[in-house]
Design a protein around this motif. Structure first.
Motif, PDB file in Angstrom:
ATOM      1  N   UNK A  69      -5.335  -7.456  -1.391  1.00  0.00           N
ATOM      2  CA  UNK A  69      -5.746  -7.768  -2.761  1.00  0.00           C
ATOM      3  C   UNK A  69      -4.597  -7.526  -3.744  1.00  0.00           C
ATOM      4  N   UNK A  70      -3.904  -6.406  -3.595  1.00  0.00           N
ATOM      5  CA  UNK A  70      -2.792  -6.145  -4.513  1.00  0.00           C
ATOM      6  C   UNK A  70      -1.646  -7.126  -4.261  1.00  0.00           C
ATOM      7  N   UNK A  71      -1.437  -7.510  -3.003  1.00  0.00           N
ATOM      8  CA  UNK A  71      -0.425  -8.528  -2.713  1.00  0.00           C
ATOM      9  C   UNK A  71      -0.806  -9.853  -3.367  1.00  0.00           C
ATOM     10  N   UNK A  72      -2.070 -10.241  -3.274  1.00  0.00           N
ATOM     11  CA  UNK A  72      -2.526 -11.478  -3.909  1.00  0.00           C
ATOM     12  C   UNK A  72      -2.220 -11.461  -5.407  1.00  0.00           C
ATOM     13  N   UNK A  73      -2.471 -10.312  -6.029  1.00  0.00           N
ATOM     14  CA  UNK A  73      -2.274 -10.220  -7.477  1.00  0.00           C
ATOM     15  C   UNK A  73      -0.803 -10.312  -7.850  1.00  0.00           C
ATOM     16  N   UNK A  74       0.069  -9.850  -6.970  1.00  0.00           N
ATOM     17  CA  UNK A  74       1.512  -9.950  -7.229  1.00  0.00           C
ATOM     18  C   UNK A  74       2.050 -11.337  -6.884  1.00  0.00           C
ATOM     19  N   UNK A  75       1.532 -11.910  -5.805  1.00  0.00           N
ATOM     20  CA  UNK A  75       2.045 -13.202  -5.320  1.00  0.00           C
ATOM     21  C   UNK A  75       1.539 -14.363  -6.158  1.00  0.00           C
ATOM     22  N   UNK A  76       0.287 -14.262  -6.635  1.00  0.00           N
ATOM     23  CA  UNK A  76      -0.336 -15.335  -7.420  1.00  0.00           C
ATOM     24  C   UNK A  76      -0.751 -14.737  -8.765  1.00  0.00           C
ATOM     25  N   UNK A  77       0.052 -14.985  -9.770  1.00  0.00           N
ATOM     26  CA  UNK A  77      -0.100 -14.269 -11.041  1.00  0.00           C
ATOM     27  C   UNK A  77      -1.239 -14.773 -11.913  1.00  0.00           C
ATOM     28  N   UNK A  78      -1.750 -15.967 -11.657  1.00  0.00           N
ATOM     29  CA  UNK A  78      -2.855 -16.477 -12.471  1.00  0.00           C
ATOM     30  C   UNK A  78      -4.111 -15.647 -12.233  1.00  0.00           C
ATOM     31  N   UNK A  79      -4.927 -15.525 -13.276  1.00  0.00           N
ATOM     32  CA  UNK A  79      -6.180 -14.764 -13.206  1.00  0.00           C
ATOM     33  C   UNK A  79      -5.954 -13.376 -12.611  1.00  0.00           C
ATOM     34  N   UNK A  80      -5.132 -12.553 -13.269  1.00  0.00           N
ATOM     35  CA  UNK A  80      -4.804 -11.234 -12.714  1.00  0.00           C
ATOM     36  C   UNK A  80      -6.036 -10.345 -12.540  1.00  0.00           C
ATOM     37  N   UNK A  81      -6.013  -9.560 -11.482  1.00  0.00           N
ATOM     38  CA  UNK A  81      -7.113  -8.642 -11.196  1.00  0.00           C
ATOM     39  C   UNK A  81      -6.897  -7.276 -11.827  1.00  0.00           C
ATOM     40  N   UNK A  82      -5.684  -6.999 -12.255  1.00  0.00           N
ATOM     41  CA  UNK A  82      -5.371  -5.750 -12.935  1.00  0.00           C
ATOM     42  C   UNK A  82      -4.991  -6.047 -14.378  1.00  0.00           C
ATOM     43  N   UNK A  83      -5.417  -5.193 -15.314  1.00  0.00           N
ATOM     44  CA  UNK A  83      -5.080  -5.406 -16.730  1.00  0.00           C
ATOM     45  C   UNK A  83      -3.589  -5.190 -16.990  1.00  0.00           C
ATOM     46  N   UNK A  84      -3.155  -5.548 -18.181  1.00  0.00           N
ATOM     47  CA  UNK A  84      -1.734  -5.492 -18.518  1.00  0.00           C
ATOM     48  C   UNK A  84      -1.259  -4.071 -18.798  1.00  0.00           C
ATOM     49  N   UNK A  85      -2.062  -3.281 -19.501  1.00  0.00           N
ATOM     50  CA  UNK A  85      -1.629  -1.955 -19.927  1.00  0.00           C
ATOM     51  C   UNK A  85      -1.606  -0.963 -18.767  1.00  0.00           C
ATOM     52  N   UNK A  86      -0.573  -0.117 -18.746  1.00  0.00           N
ATOM     53  CA  UNK A  86      -0.398   0.829 -17.648  1.00  0.00           C
ATOM     54  C   UNK A  86      -1.590   1.753 -17.487  1.00  0.00           C
ATOM     55  N   UNK A  87      -2.101   2.314 -18.592  1.00  0.00           N
ATOM     56  CA  UNK A  87      -3.231   3.240 -18.502  1.00  0.00           C
ATOM     57  C   UNK A  87      -4.491   2.535 -18.019  1.00  0.00           C
ATOM     58  N   UNK A  88      -4.682   1.289 -18.436  1.00  0.00           N
ATOM     59  CA  UNK A  88      -5.838   0.529 -17.970  1.00  0.00           C
ATOM     60  C   UNK A  88      -5.715   0.214 -16.482  1.00  0.00           C
ATOM     61  N   UNK A  89      -4.500  -0.055 -16.037  1.00  0.00           N
ATOM     62  CA  UNK A  89      -4.288  -0.317 -14.613  1.00  0.00           C
ATOM     63  C   UNK A  89      -4.604   0.934 -13.790  1.00  0.00           C
ATOM     64  N   UNK A  90      -4.230   2.093 -14.334  1.00  0.00           N
ATOM     65  CA  UNK A  90      -4.581   3.326 -13.637  1.00  0.00           C
ATOM     66  C   UNK A  90      -6.095   3.483 -13.549  1.00  0.00           C
ATOM     67  N   UNK A  91      -6.797   3.235 -14.637  1.00  0.00           N
ATOM     68  CA  UNK A  91      -8.254   3.379 -14.646  1.00  0.00           C
ATOM     69  C   UNK A  91      -8.895   2.484 -13.596  1.00  0.00           C
ATOM     70  N   UNK A  92      -8.449   1.236 -13.531  1.00  0.00           N
ATOM     71  CA  UNK A  92      -8.993   0.311 -12.538  1.00  0.00           C
ATOM     72  C   UNK A  92      -8.733   0.809 -11.126  1.00  0.00           C
ATOM     73  N   UNK A  93      -7.526   1.298 -10.893  1.00  0.00           N
ATOM     74  CA  UNK A  93      -7.187   1.789  -9.556  1.00  0.00           C
ATOM     75  C   UNK A  93      -7.936   3.089  -9.231  1.00  0.00           C
ATOM     76  N   UNK A  94      -8.059   3.961 -10.212  1.00  0.00           N
ATOM     77  CA  UNK A  94      -8.768   5.221  -9.981  1.00  0.00           C
ATOM     78  C   UNK A  94     -10.172   4.966  -9.454  1.00  0.00           C
ATOM     79  N   UNK A  95     -10.893   4.074 -10.108  1.00  0.00           N
ATOM     80  CA  UNK A  95     -12.275   3.807  -9.724  1.00  0.00           C
ATOM     81  C   UNK A  95     -12.364   2.979  -8.450  1.00  0.00           C
ATOM     82  N   UNK A  96     -11.495   1.971  -8.327  1.00  0.00           N
ATOM     83  CA  UNK A  96     -11.536   1.126  -7.135  1.00  0.00           C
ATOM     84  C   UNK A  96     -11.170   1.915  -5.884  1.00  0.00           C
TER      85      UNK A  96
END
Length: 210
Positions: A69-96
């Motif tokens: 899933x993280x590879x998909x998000x890096x390889x195919x940038x459209x419709x990102x699964x992680x938000x742009x802001x660093x703290x928001x990305x941490x929050x998403x990863x923390x819960x996931x």
């Protein structure tokens, strides 16, 4: 892309959700876990983890759903699964990752089979085991969502957290886990299941579903 998975596998389900949200076309080649097809030489020669999902793309077989899933998000940038802001990305990863790492290990099919076949536990005892570990992680996830004052999704649109959460709630319902005390997760679930991407990814809509 070709996805090797099983209709009711939560890790296959989460990868289907990710592929659908990102709008990526893929074929499916079902792997029957109940017949241990993932342990055969034809499969393990390509995926030594002997697990699903496996994603074939660009002459490479990729295993481990969260890494894919993280590879998909890096390889195919459209419709990102992680938000742009660093703290928001941490929050998403923390819960996931709380769900992916704390729940999948004690609750996956090989563990449940071992409890029944090798250790001789009854189905009632196994169900109790399952609900115990669900509560251990889902209760604090719900508390974190309350602290964050979430709405229909963790952020504005569904992403990494939702693609991990929805399959786990599907399993929770299968094992009669009480979601009465999880209103924020249930609200997110309802919002996700109303979307075509999650509907297409649902276990009931897969080619190997009974």
């Amino acid at each position: 892309m070709k996805l090797y998975g099983y209709w009711r596998s939560s890790t296959s389900y989460r990868l289907r959700c990710a592929l659908e949200l990102k709008g990526l076309a893929y074929e499916q080649d079902p792997v029957n876990l109940l017949e241990s097809a993932q342990k055969g030489e034809a499969f393990t020669s390509r995926n030594p983890f002997a697990s699903v999902p496996m994603l074939e793309y660009d002459r490479r077989d990729r295993a481990q759903s969260m890494a894919i899933i993280e590879w998909l998000d890096e390889r195919f940038s459209d419709a990102p699964l992680l938000p742009m802001q660093t703290e928001d990305r941490f929050t998403a990863r923390e819960l996931a990752y709380a769900i992916a790492t704390e729940l999948h290990a004690p609750l996956n099919l090989p563990v449940l089979k071992y409890l029944k076949n090798e250790l001789g536990h009854s189905q009632e005892e196994i169900d109790t085991w399952y609900r115990h570990f669900l509560a251990k992680t889902l209760v604090p996830v719900e508390q974190r969502l309350e602290q964050l004052e979430t709405g229909d999704f963790l952020f504005d649109t569904p992403g990494l957290f939702e693609v991990v959460l929805i399959p786990q709630l599907y399993n929770a319902r299968r094992f009669d886990y009480d979601l009465e005390g999880s209103p924020r997760m249930v609200r997110i679930e309802e919002a996700c299941l109303a979307l075509p991407a999650f509907q297409r990814a649902h276990p009931d809509n897969q080619p190997d579903a009974p």
